[in-house]
Write an enzyme that holds these catalytic residues in place. Structure first.
Site, mmCIF file in Angstrom:
data_model
loop_
_atom_site.group_PDB
_atom_site.id
_atom_site.type_symbol
_atom_site.label_atom_id
_atom_site.label_comp_id
_atom_site.label_asym_id
_atom_site.label_seq_id
_atom_site.Cartn_x
_atom_site.Cartn_y
_atom_site.Cartn_z
ATOM 1 N N TYR A 1 10.170 57.296 -10.404
ATOM 2 C CA TYR A 1 11.641 57.240 -10.658
ATOM 3 C C TYR A 1 12.351 58.636 -9.788
ATOM 4 C CZ TYR A 1 16.287 57.694 -12.938
ATOM 5 O OH TYR A 1 17.315 57.712 -13.017
ATOM 6 N N GLU B 1 20.249 56.401 -8.153
ATOM 7 C CA GLU B 1 18.907 56.030 -8.720
ATOM 8 C C GLU B 1 18.121 55.198 -7.694
ATOM 9 O OE1 GLU B 1 19.210 55.592 -13.594
ATOM 10 O OE2 GLU B 1 18.951 53.625 -12.451
#
Lengths: 393, 290
Positions: free
Chosen positions: A101, A189
């Site tokens: 991530y 993101e």
């Protein structure tokens, strides 16, 4: 302002961040063509401005063009979190060896930008933060300093196992931060940021949000805006300079100031009613805003009563009163309306409405009580009783 | 008898020739504030309601002592107005303007802190010490002098609460709207510290709302550092979930930001939370024992 995954990846691509090939299609036949072009199994992904697509069945693997058509047909039939799927992304399926991530946002409490990294990518990051917060690594970046490589490398080495991955991630983190600042993002993101092929890191998904306050200085960002981000009411409200959110109830609300607008909805609920919307007419309001607010609220068939709650500061009560009177010249008011008006120029505002034959309340609880009595939700909650105070269960 | 401003505070209005700037400069003056100057680039030499207009804060400061600046400049120019006031060492800068880009505010926040001056706002109604000084847009007549301090993230909701306090005979020492933006110059904790030290303040009302974690941090600060009674209100209990921007922001706040979390944080700090603004006076009286 949010954009779709495919738009985010296009933006990544323009910045040189590695992304897989992709085609966006608007019907199932398009999915066949894209799958044929790629000549291998593909992933078919719904494009909606909401998370949780996988769980909703909006992401599927197809082994050949025929299969891609079937999968796309299934996905085009879905409505995910209220958004009907209108676009589908086709991308070559890849063998994923590891998922990370990578994100950047604004840390409100820390008054800084923050880079967020985790070796446990591909899962919901909010759930991860709750369940395994130790697996989330952050780096605060203050605006008066650069993103220093030594600090960056330190956190990258906590997350990425090999030097090759650290080098790739460093480039991407630095580029994403530059993009975040240049385009006035509020959130970027990459999840998952995945290892495919031999040891190549690729942005397999994207989530990009822009600060609405800054869109005015980025033509290219404004062009990416998707009309379906808002309901018709929400879009018209935005165009009219009103903050608006649709709710489930039947009491239309026109309030000045976000805090008071939220509190007004809370109190309506406390008194047994149900608000139909959040609507903030904003700071320095003009009569036109009230005209537009009434127009948008009145076309909602659920609305059976309206509460106008204005506590004037920068908003002048005479402007509001004039707006209401102007609106009523242009609009046939079909439901009862209660007006609560107090604050700057209140005498003039109340005089204007009183002269026009209106009942104007000075106290909020009196006004809320009245409008809840007019509304279906309030009557249902109260049975046959007239309301005399808050009905709290 | 108050925090930050009193009857001696001299104020410059940045953006004084605009519609809102001119209107509120007149209002502030009529409410007794010493508005000694206005600033609008290229409009120096004019007057607004007898207030001299200058081309820059530097020019205004050369003519009179300035203790505070209030900014009514449109959002595109508001950041440079904040920086101009900070560059001229104005100790208190109050930014009313709504719509400043968030990333610019991250920079402005550190810019003013590095220069040792205080910023209130942006996107706020300003502050008032009733009967002495008003720097902002709130209607002065709903206030009355007294000993209750008020801190709020909202504008009009603050008026609602103040209106209820005044009607119940509870006057205010100073009322401050800290602003509704994600990044603000001063937060609840900054203001709680000042009220705790102020001999003119006997109790504090804190008005929060959903989003961020300023209320949670305030609750923690109250538990550890505030001896005076505090009563809270949190708006947004009926706000629909998922409408909040910045999903990654929740990582840093660790799932905080809902009204439930804020109400619970205040409960843990033994701060009573009112369900409606008109319940606040009674809760205050209970805590004050009056």
């Amino acid at each position: 302002m949010n954009i779709y995954e495919y738009q985010g990846k296009e933006l990544f691509g323009r910045y040189g961040i590695p992304v897989p090939d992709q085609r966006v299609v608007e019907d199932a036949e398009g999915a066949r063509a894209a799958a044929q072009e790629f000549g291998k199994p593909v992933v078919v992904k719904a494009q909606v401005p909401a998370g949780g697509r996988g769980k909703a069945g909006g992401v599927k693997v197809a082994r050949d063009p025929e299969d891609a058509v079937r999968r796309a047909e299934e996905i085009f039939g879905l409505t995910i979190k209220g958004y009907p799927v209108r676009r589908v992304l086709i991308t070559p399926a890849a063998e994923i060896k590891k998922e990370y991530y990578l994100g950047i946002t604004v840390d409100r409490a820390g008054k800084a930008f923050v880079l967020i990294l985790s070796a446990a990518g591909g899962v919901d990051i909010e759930e991860l933060a709750e369940e395994r917060p130790e697996e989330i690594h952050t780096l605060s970046i203050y605006p008066q300093q650069e993103l220093e490589r030594s600090r960056l490398d330190k956190v990258l080495r906590q997350v990425f196992e090999s030097e090759s991955r650290v080098v790739q991630a460093r480039e991407v983190a630095e580029t994403l931060y530059r993009m975040f600042l240049e385009k006035d993002c509020s959130l970027v993101e990459v999840n998952p940021y995945a290892v495919v092929d031999e040891d190549r890191l690729v942005a397999l998904d994207s989530k990009v949000s822009f600060d609405d306050n800054a869109v005015f200085r980025h033509e290219d960002v404004a062009e990416m805006r998707n009309p379906e981000e808002w309901s018709d009411d929400e879009r018209d409200a935005k165009d009219a300079g009103l903050a608006f959110v649709s709710m489930e109830g039947d009491i239309g609300c026109i309030v000045n100031g976000a805090g008071l607008a939220m509190a007004t909805m809370d109190i309506i609920k406390l008194y047994g009613g149900n608000p139909a919307n959040f609507l903030d007419v904003g700071g320095s309001s003009s009569p036109d805003k009230v005209v537009n607010a009434l127009r948008i609220i009145q076309r909602n068939p659920r609305v059976d009563s309206i509460l106008v709650n204005i506590f004037g500061g920068i908003t002048r009560c005479d402007d509001i009163a004039n707006g209401i009177l102007m609106a009523l010249e242009q609009i046939d008011l079909k439901v009862p309306m209660v007006v609560r008006l107090i604050g700057t120029n209140e005498e003039e505002g109340r005089r204007l409405l009183t002269d026009a034959g209106f009942e104007v309340a000075e106290e909020l609880s009196v006004a809320v009580n009245k409008v809840v009595d007019f509304s279906g939700s309030g009557r249902a909650g109260a049975g046959q009783q007239a309301s005399t105070g808050p009905r709290v269960s | 008898m108050s925090i930050l401003i009193d009857q001696n505070t001299q104020v410059v209005v940045q953006g004084i020739t605009g519609r809102d700037g001119a209107f509120h400069a007149q209002q502030m003056k009529a409410d007794g504030t010493k508005v000694v100057a206005g600033v609008t680039p290229k409009k120096g030499g004019q007057e607004v309601d007898g207030i001299p207009v200058h081309n820059s804060v530097r020019e205004a400061r050369a003519k009179s002592r300035i203790d505070a600046a209030v900014i009514f400049v449109p959002e595109r120019f508001a950041s440079s107005a904040i920086q101009e006031a900070a560059d001229n060492d104005i100790p208190l800068i109050v930014c009313i303007t709504e719509g400043i880009p968030v990333n610019d505010m991250v920079r402005n926040y550190h810019y003013v802190r590095e220069r040792g001056v205080r910023l209130i706002g942006p996107n706020c109604p300003g502050l008032i010490t009733p009967g002495a000084c008003k720097i902002g847009i709130m209607p002065a007549r709903i206030h009355s002098p007294g000993t209750v301090g008020v801190i709020s993230r909202s504008g009009t909701l603050t008026y609602e609460v103040v209106h209820n306090l005044t009607r119940a005979g509870l006057g205010q020492s100073t009322c401050i709207g800290v602003g509704g933006d994600p990044i603000i110059g001063s937060d609840f904790v900054d203001m709680l510290a000042l009220f705790e030290e102020d001999p003119g303040t006997s109790a504090v009302v804190l008005i929060g709302e959903i989003g961020g974690e300023d209320e949670e941090r305030a609750a923690e600060y109250i538990r550890e550092h505030v001896t005076k009674p505090v009563v809270a209100f949190v708006s947004g209990r009926t706000a629909p979930p998922g409408k909040r921007m910045g999903h990654a922001g929740a990582i840093i706040s660790g799932g905080k930001g809902t009204s439930e979390a804020k109400v619970k944080a205040f409960g843990d700090a033994e701060v009573p939370v009112a369900d409606k603004p008109d319940e606040i006076p009674d809760l205050l009286r209970e805590r004050l024992g009056t």
